[in-house]
Motif scaffolding. Structure first.
Motif, PDB file in Angstrom:
ATOM      1  N   GLY A 106     -20.151  17.947   0.912  1.00 46.40           N
ATOM      2  CA  GLY A 106     -20.762  17.985   2.240  1.00 46.40           C
ATOM      3  C   GLY A 106     -20.500  16.752   3.076  1.00 46.40           C
ATOM      4  O   GLY A 106     -20.978  16.639   4.209  1.00 46.40           O
ATOM      5  N   ALA A 107     -19.704  15.808   2.571  1.00 49.71           N
ATOM      6  CA  ALA A 107     -19.455  14.568   3.327  1.00 49.71           C
ATOM      7  C   ALA A 107     -18.624  14.814   4.582  1.00 49.71           C
ATOM      8  O   ALA A 107     -18.572  13.968   5.477  1.00 49.71           O
ATOM      9  CB  ALA A 107     -18.747  13.548   2.432  1.00 49.71           C
ATOM     10  N   GLY A 108     -17.946  15.982   4.624  1.00 51.03           N
ATOM     11  CA  GLY A 108     -17.108  16.281   5.793  1.00 51.03           C
ATOM     12  C   GLY A 108     -15.621  16.138   5.499  1.00 51.03           C
ATOM     13  O   GLY A 108     -14.805  16.071   6.416  1.00 51.03           O
ATOM     14  N   ASP A 130     -27.788  11.394   0.789  1.00 50.66           N
ATOM     15  CA  ASP A 130     -28.015  12.676   0.112  1.00 50.66           C
ATOM     16  C   ASP A 130     -28.780  13.701   0.955  1.00 50.66           C
ATOM     17  O   ASP A 130     -28.458  14.890   0.940  1.00 50.66           O
ATOM     18  CB  ASP A 130     -28.815  12.459  -1.193  1.00 50.66           C
ATOM     19  N   ALA A 131     -29.822  13.259   1.704  1.00 49.99           N
ATOM     20  CA  ALA A 131     -30.635  14.217   2.465  1.00 49.99           C
ATOM     21  C   ALA A 131     -29.759  14.940   3.489  1.00 49.99           C
ATOM     22  O   ALA A 131     -29.839  16.168   3.665  1.00 49.99           O
ATOM     23  CB  ALA A 131     -31.781  13.491   3.163  1.00 49.99           C
ATOM     24  N   GLN A 132     -28.881  14.189   4.123  1.00 50.47           N
ATOM     25  CA  GLN A 132     -27.980  14.769   5.122  1.00 50.47           C
ATOM     26  C   GLN A 132     -26.970  15.721   4.451  1.00 50.47           C
ATOM     27  O   GLN A 132     -26.643  16.772   4.989  1.00 50.47           O
ATOM     28  CB  GLN A 132     -27.250  13.625   5.844  1.00 50.47           C
ATOM     29  N   LEU A 133     -26.530  15.367   3.249  1.00 52.58           N
ATOM     30  CA  LEU A 133     -25.550  16.215   2.549  1.00 52.58           C
ATOM     31  C   LEU A 133     -26.147  17.593   2.271  1.00 52.58           C
ATOM     32  O   LEU A 133     -25.494  18.615   2.474  1.00 52.58           O
ATOM     33  CB  LEU A 133     -25.161  15.576   1.202  1.00 52.58           C
ATOM     34  N   ILE A 134     -27.401  17.610   1.826  1.00 49.46           N
ATOM     35  CA  ILE A 134     -28.032  18.890   1.483  1.00 49.46           C
ATOM     36  C   ILE A 134     -28.182  19.744   2.740  1.00 49.46           C
ATOM     37  O   ILE A 134     -27.880  20.932   2.752  1.00 49.46           O
ATOM     38  CB  ILE A 134     -29.363  18.646   0.755  1.00 49.46           C
ATOM     39  N   GLU A 135     -28.597  19.124   3.859  1.00 47.69           N
ATOM     40  CA  GLU A 135     -28.712  19.878   5.128  1.00 47.69           C
ATOM     41  C   GLU A 135     -27.367  20.438   5.547  1.00 47.69           C
ATOM     42  O   GLU A 135     -27.255  21.563   6.014  1.00 47.69           O
ATOM     43  CB  GLU A 135     -29.204  18.955   6.241  1.00 47.69           C
ATOM     44  N   ARG A 136     -26.335  19.626   5.402  1.00 41.96           N
ATOM     45  CA  ARG A 136     -25.006  20.081   5.822  1.00 41.96           C
ATOM     46  C   ARG A 136     -24.537  21.268   4.993  1.00 41.96           C
ATOM     47  O   ARG A 136     -24.025  22.248   5.512  1.00 41.96           O
ATOM     48  CB  ARG A 136     -23.987  18.946   5.679  1.00 41.96           C
ATOM     49  N   GLU A 174     -17.980   5.299   7.806  1.00 44.97           N
ATOM     50  CA  GLU A 174     -19.312   5.879   7.985  1.00 44.97           C
ATOM     51  C   GLU A 174     -19.151   7.378   8.279  1.00 44.97           C
ATOM     52  O   GLU A 174     -18.459   7.753   9.224  1.00 44.97           O
ATOM     53  CB  GLU A 174     -19.986   5.156   9.179  1.00 44.97           C
ATOM     54  N   GLY A 175     -19.780   8.206   7.450  1.00 47.88           N
ATOM     55  CA  GLY A 175     -19.604   9.655   7.608  1.00 47.88           C
ATOM     56  C   GLY A 175     -20.720  10.332   8.371  1.00 47.88           C
ATOM     57  O   GLY A 175     -20.741  11.558   8.496  1.00 47.88           O
ATOM     58  N   LEU A 176     -21.680   9.545   8.888  1.00 47.54           N
ATOM     59  CA  LEU A 176     -22.775  10.109   9.685  1.00 47.54           C
ATOM     60  C   LEU A 176     -22.432   9.971  11.151  1.00 47.54           C
ATOM     61  O   LEU A 176     -21.895   8.943  11.562  1.00 47.54           O
ATOM     62  CB  LEU A 176     -24.062   9.327   9.432  1.00 47.54           C
ATOM     63  N   GLY A 177     -22.778  10.980  11.943  1.00 49.89           N
ATOM     64  CA  GLY A 177     -22.523  10.894  13.388  1.00 49.89           C
ATOM     65  C   GLY A 177     -21.640  12.041  13.848  1.00 49.89           C
ATOM     66  O   GLY A 177     -21.408  12.997  13.110  1.00 49.89           O
ATOM     67  N   GLU A 178     -21.201  11.948  15.096  1.00 52.43           N
ATOM     68  CA  GLU A 178     -20.387  13.011  15.698  1.00 52.43           C
ATOM     69  C   GLU A 178     -19.064  13.194  14.947  1.00 52.43           C
ATOM     70  O   GLU A 178     -18.425  12.201  14.573  1.00 52.43           O
ATOM     71  CB  GLU A 178     -20.029  12.637  17.143  1.00 52.43           C
ATOM     72  N   ILE A 179     -18.655  14.428  14.777  1.00 50.91           N
ATOM     73  CA  ILE A 179     -17.413  14.727  14.052  1.00 50.91           C
ATOM     74  C   ILE A 179     -16.215  14.012  14.682  1.00 50.91           C
ATOM     75  O   ILE A 179     -15.392  13.411  13.984  1.00 50.91           O
ATOM     76  CB  ILE A 179     -17.199  16.259  13.985  1.00 50.91           C
ATOM     77  N   ASP A 180     -16.132  14.035  16.019  1.00 47.49           N
ATOM     78  CA  ASP A 180     -14.976  13.401  16.692  1.00 47.49           C
ATOM     79  C   ASP A 180     -14.978  11.888  16.525  1.00 47.49           C
ATOM     80  O   ASP A 180     -13.924  11.268  16.446  1.00 47.49           O
ATOM     81  CB  ASP A 180     -14.977  13.738  18.193  1.00 47.49           C
ATOM     82  N   ARG A 181     -16.174  11.313  16.513  1.00 49.75           N
ATOM     83  CA  ARG A 181     -16.249   9.858  16.370  1.00 49.75           C
ATOM     84  C   ARG A 181     -15.817   9.440  14.955  1.00 49.75           C
ATOM     85  O   ARG A 181     -15.141   8.433  14.748  1.00 49.75           O
ATOM     86  CB  ARG A 181     -17.679   9.373  16.660  1.00 49.75           C
ATOM     87  N   ILE A 182     -16.195  10.248  13.973  1.00 54.54           N
ATOM     88  CA  ILE A 182     -15.790   9.959  12.591  1.00 54.54           C
ATOM     89  C   ILE A 182     -14.265  10.118  12.466  1.00 54.54           C
ATOM     90  O   ILE A 182     -13.595   9.294  11.823  1.00 54.54           O
ATOM     91  CB  ILE A 182     -16.534  10.888  11.601  1.00 54.54           C
ATOM     92  N   ALA A 183     -13.719  11.143  13.133  1.00 54.63           N
ATOM     93  CA  ALA A 183     -12.251  11.334  13.106  1.00 54.63           C
ATOM     94  C   ALA A 183     -11.569  10.093  13.680  1.00 54.63           C
ATOM     95  O   ALA A 183     -10.559   9.624  13.129  1.00 54.63           O
ATOM     96  CB  ALA A 183     -11.869  12.578  13.903  1.00 54.63           C
ATOM     97  N   ALA A 184     -12.135   9.546  14.767  1.00 51.66           N
ATOM     98  CA  ALA A 184     -11.532   8.352  15.377  1.00 51.66           C
ATOM     99  C   ALA A 184     -11.605   7.167  14.415  1.00 51.66           C
ATOM    100  O   ALA A 184     -10.662   6.371  14.319  1.00 51.66           O
ATOM    101  CB  ALA A 184     -12.238   8.032  16.697  1.00 51.66           C
TER     102      ALA A 184
END
Ligand code: AP5
Length: 215
Positions: free
Chosen positions: A10-12, A117-123, A197-207
């Motif tokens: 779930g990390a993306g 972990d909490a974010q991973l489970i939600e994802r 950092e894997g938290l935040g907007e998908i596009d920002r993480i891609a950048a």
């Protein structure tokens, strides 16, 4: 360029791999996708791994190393590669290093995606994918633009993974911390690790990933 996307379930990894494929022409090698394809086509391998995957446990090193070796011997081996969900154990990491070296290739970087972990489970519990092209969505954070229609290919059928339930997610997280997280130190020692950092907007993480890889 050959890279690994390393991170818990779930990390993306899949989401970011698809962006890198589209923007930079790399080829994604996901052992999870290969195993799911074997399962749905009912091959002997698929039948052997189905229960293990449903429980959230790791498939044997021998099986996944064999799958990656096949890919490196084929068309994919002629391109820059993103290893998504592989390696997951120290034995797999050693085998990957040997396979690449035997073909005169090497790893350029290992992107470690950090998410709590909490974010991973939600994802994971909100994930669904297009049944046709495999685009990855989320009920809350990345719904389709038009209700019930894939943004990429327009298909109207979506699938949810059978291992995306709370019970299996706990087993997958344990497998990650027990067997896969030692790879963080392994690749750090080789000077290849790029934590992102894997938290935040998908596009920002891609950048951030592109910046870490100088793309
Ligand atoms: P695999 O398919 O590799 O699953 P995984 O590692 O558990 O990873 P996921 O696919 O669940 O997550 P992801 O990091 O790709 O996240 P995603 O981008 O989808 O493996 C499945 C099973 O196969 C294993 O359990 C094992 O049994 C077996 N297996 C596979 N490889 C193996 C190996 N090498 N050795 C042994 N066994 C192996 O994103 C998740 C959700 O979050 C999506 O809904 C997405 O839209 C959303 N999202 C993504 N980014 C963000 C963001 N920035 N903000 C909000 N939401 C986001």
């Amino acid at each position: 360029m050959n890279i690994i996307l390393l991170g818990p379930p779930g990390a993306g990894k899949g989401t970011q791999a698809r962006i890198l494929v589209e923007r930079h022409g790399l080829v994604q090698l996901s052992t999870g996708d290969m195993l799911r394809a074997a399962k749905s086509s009912g091959t002997e391998l698929g039948n052997r791994v189905a229960d293990v995957m449903a429980r959230g446990e790791l498939v044997t090193d021998e099986i996944v190393i064999g799958l990656i070796e096949e890919q490196l011997d084929g068309e994919a081996g002629r391109h820059g590669l993103i290893f998504d969900g592989f390696p997951r154990t120290l034995a797999q990491a050693d085998a990957l290093g040997e396979l690449l070296a035997s073909k005169g290739k090497s790893l350029d970087a290992v992107v470690e995606m950090r998410v709590d972990d909490a974010q991973l489970i939600e994802r994971i519990t909100g994930r669904f994918t297009c049944g046709n092209c495999g685009e990855v969505y989320h009920d809350v954070t990345k719904p389709t633009a038009r209700d019930g229609e894939c943004d990429v290919c327009g298909a109207k059928e979506f699938v949810r993974r059978s291992d995306d339930n709370a019970e299996s997610v706990q087993v997958r997280l344990m497998a990650y911390y027990r067997s896969t997280s030692p790879l963080i130190g392994y690749y750090h020692a080789k000077g290849l690790l790029k934590p992102v950092e894997g938290l935040g907007e998908i596009d920002r993480i891609a950048a951030s990933i592109e910046a870490a890889l100088n793309l």
